[in-house]
Scaffold this active site. Structure first.
Site, short mmCIF file in Angstrom:
data_model
loop_
_atom_site.label_atom_id
_atom_site.label_comp_id
_atom_site.label_asym_id
_atom_site.label_seq_id
_atom_site.Cartn_x
_atom_site.Cartn_y
_atom_site.Cartn_z
N HIS A 118 1.79 6.95 -2.42
CA HIS A 118 2.58 6.96 -3.65
C HIS A 118 2.36 5.64 -4.38
O HIS A 118 2.44 4.58 -3.78
CB HIS A 118 4.05 7.18 -3.34
CG HIS A 118 4.33 8.54 -2.78
ND1 HIS A 118 5.16 8.74 -1.69
CD2 HIS A 118 3.89 9.77 -3.15
CE1 HIS A 118 5.22 10.04 -1.43
NE2 HIS A 118 4.46 10.68 -2.29
N ASP A 120 4.06 3.87 -6.34
CA ASP A 120 5.15 2.90 -6.39
C ASP A 120 5.60 2.47 -5.00
O ASP A 120 6.72 1.98 -4.83
CB ASP A 120 6.34 3.48 -7.18
CG ASP A 120 6.90 4.76 -6.56
OD1 ASP A 120 6.24 5.31 -5.65
OD2 ASP A 120 7.98 5.21 -6.99
N GLU A 121 4.73 2.64 -4.00
CA GLU A 121 5.01 2.18 -2.64
C GLU A 121 3.81 1.35 -2.16
O GLU A 121 2.97 1.83 -1.39
CB GLU A 121 5.28 3.37 -1.73
CG GLU A 121 6.50 4.19 -2.16
CD GLU A 121 6.66 5.50 -1.40
OE1 GLU A 121 5.97 5.69 -0.38
OE2 GLU A 121 7.47 6.34 -1.84
N ASN A 179 1.30 13.62 -1.97
CA ASN A 179 1.85 14.07 -0.69
C ASN A 179 2.53 15.44 -0.81
O ASN A 179 3.31 15.83 0.06
CB ASN A 179 2.82 13.05 -0.10
CG ASN A 179 2.98 13.22 1.40
OD1 ASN A 179 2.04 13.56 2.11
ND2 ASN A 179 4.20 12.96 1.90
N HIS A 219 4.35 4.26 3.91
CA HIS A 219 5.20 4.53 2.75
C HIS A 219 6.30 3.48 2.67
O HIS A 219 6.43 2.62 3.56
CB HIS A 219 5.83 5.92 2.85
CG HIS A 219 4.82 7.04 2.80
ND1 HIS A 219 4.69 7.88 1.72
CD2 HIS A 219 3.89 7.46 3.70
CE1 HIS A 219 3.73 8.75 1.94
NE2 HIS A 219 3.23 8.52 3.15
N TYR A 279 14.46 15.93 5.65
CA TYR A 279 14.53 17.00 4.65
C TYR A 279 13.13 17.57 4.50
O TYR A 279 12.13 16.87 4.63
CB TYR A 279 15.09 16.52 3.31
CG TYR A 279 14.21 15.64 2.49
CD1 TYR A 279 13.16 16.18 1.75
CD2 TYR A 279 14.42 14.27 2.44
CE1 TYR A 279 12.35 15.38 0.97
CE2 TYR A 279 13.62 13.46 1.67
CZ TYR A 279 12.58 14.00 0.94
OH TYR A 279 11.77 13.20 0.19
N GLU A 301 7.55 4.94 7.29
CA GLU A 301 8.31 4.27 6.23
C GLU A 301 8.57 2.85 6.72
O GLU A 301 9.32 2.62 7.68
CB GLU A 301 9.63 5.00 5.98
CG GLU A 301 9.49 6.47 5.60
CD GLU A 301 9.15 6.67 4.13
OE1 GLU A 301 9.17 5.66 3.38
OE2 GLU A 301 8.88 7.81 3.73
#
Length: 485
Positions: A118, A120-121, A179, A219, A279, A301
């Site tokens: 991503h 922004d990661e 993703n 991430h 989720y 993460e």
């Protein structure tokens, strides 16, 4: 966020200004964070751009390119640089391979890291460059670094989404979440190859070319090691285990327990989570790796804050360094590894390896017929090798904390050589054996048959001896001697 103050005026004016202040405060708070509190986004949040230059202190795409190429020159003895394709905007997706024989195929496990999925990661891309340089600086003197360089082919893609990074948003240049762009096992999404993004296609081609044993994507937005499945068939948020659930829990725990504080999480017991229990998502890269490439991938993460201040990167690196190293080393230090051969000519067989009770099969490599099957240590397993046109073989092993080497020699179905080899060790001299041998030798070209038989038996015994004496089969982690079945 600054506090808004209201000046003193008449009572009516004061009421009006108070109402205005309340509305202003609510508006300011509403723009602070549009993502979910766990940091893993159900919806695309690319519409809002940072108000400040959050990328200050981070490598630009040009800086990253220069860092990769500089590493290739500085550490050319243990690395090679290559590209797996281009992004929407034409940025080369460069990979660093680290090995004592970079660019050369070997019967060793391969591991890959992917950062910046991503845009922004961006913490992952910074950490992966630090990891590569640390290995280059320490592989001669550090045992763990030495084990990785000599026994694993490590591939590092610092940025899968440099276009998104440049735009400071989640999606790529086409505003697609990469993703969510892979084929899904439960729903017919992303099944048309031409509609997939260039970055997604590049990853898929990459895995068709190289057999990766395991993988991890980096991430930001939370602190947890996530494992399959990422989705559920009924779209409900619930624990949805894949066939290798125990092994994935083990791999995720290797990372979290080696991390400075990931395993201490109050939200995620042990610092790990099943993706669907967190989720469900669909079209994810993690599940696709496992299903279609036999690659055990984790989603890591590694930072609660997606854009931490650049001054914090060195601390985040120290928190994650040992976790990253131990996860890579796991593919060589644990599990069952080996090669598969044909009994009639000694050639490698790209056969299939299955574990009884686990509905997931992996395929051996085409060139060396090597396999690397990750499993939870401390358990008993029945391992079976199979290949169309050959008799299957199976054996039971008890897997300790260390890796186990298990080679297979498969016999062609209906092979006369197999029958001869079966009788070669029968020293009882019973009439049945003598009749079988007599029937075999009742051939017009008896002398030629005898010579062929002797040569084949000699080659068979020589092959068995070579397999036992092969010093390059296993990593330097103290495994048991090789077993041949």
């Amino acid at each position: 966020m600054k506090k808004m103050t209201c000046p003193s005026h008449s009572r009516l004016t004061l009421l009006f200004l108070s109402a205005f202040c309340l509305l202003g405060t609510a508006f300011a708070r509403g723009g602070e964070r549009s993502s979910d509190p766990l940091g893993r986004h159900l919806l695309d949040d690319s519409g809002s751009k940072p108000r400040i230059d959050v990328a200050q202190g981070y490598m630009s795409n040009a800086d990253l390119e220069n860092a990769i190429m500089a590493f290739g020159k500085r550490c050319s003895n243990i690395s090679q640089i290559y590209s797996i394709g281009n992004t929407v905007n034409g940025v080369s997706m460069r990979v660093i391979e680290i090995s004592d024989n970079p660019g050369r195929e070997e019967p060793e496990p391969s591991f890959k890291f992917i950062g910046n999925v991503h845009g922004d990661e961006p913490v992952g891309r910074e950490l992966l460059i630090l990891l590569a340089n640390w290995l280059c600086d320490n592989y001669v003197k550090d045992p763990l670094a030495k084990l990785i360089v000599e026994n694993v082919h490590l591939h590092i893609l610092p940025s899968m989404n440099p276009d998104g990074f440049a735009l400071k948003r989640r999606g790529n240049a086409n505003n697609v979440d990469l993703n969510r762009d892979f084929p899904d096992q439960f729903f017919a999404v992303n099944n048309v190859e031409d509609e997939r993004q260039p970055e997604t296609k590049a990853i898929m081609r990459w895995l068709r070319r190289i057999k990766f044993t395991a993988s991890a994507s980096l991430h930001g937005g939370a602190l947890v090691a996530n494992y399959p499945w990422d989705g559920t068939q009924n779209k409900r948020k619930e624990y949805y285990a894949c066939p290798d659930d125990q092994t994935f829990q083990f791999l995720a725990s290797v990372y979290s327990r080696s991390h400075y504080n990931m395993s201490l999480s109050q939200e995620f017991p042990g610092g790990i989570t099943n993706g669907a229990a967190w989720y469900p998502i669909y079209g994810g890269m993690q599940d696709w790796n496992y299903i279609h490439a036999g690659c055990f991938e984790l989603t890591l993460e590694i930072s609660d804050n997606k854009w931490p201040n650049a001054s914090e990167l060195s601390t985040i690196w120290e928190y994650n360094r040992m976790s990253m190293l131990k996860l890579v080393a796991t593919v060589a230090k644990t599990g069952v590894h080996g090669r598969i051969f044909s009994s009639d000519n000694g050639k490698p067989l790209p056969a299939f390896i299955a574990i009884k009770g686990i509905n997931h099969t992996i395929k051996a490599g085409e060139r060396f017929a090597d396999y690397h099957r990750l499993l939870l240590p401390g358990e008993k397993y029945q391992v079976m090798a199979s290949m169309p046109g050959y008799k299957s073989k199976s054996t039971t092993i008890v897997l300790d904390e260390e890796a186990t080497t298990l080679d297979f020699i498969l016999e062609p179905e209906g092979s006369r050589v197999a029958k001869i080899l079966e009788t070669e060790c029968d020293c009882s001299g019973n009439s049945k054996s003598r009749v079988e041998m007599a029937d075999i030798f009742a051939h017009p070209n008896l002398e030629v048959s005898l010579i062929v038989i002797v040569v084949l038996v000699f080659l068979f015994l020589l092959l068995r001896r070579r397999l036992h004496m092969n010093p390059k089969q296993r990593p330097l982690s103290g495994p048991k001697g090789a077993t041949v079945v």
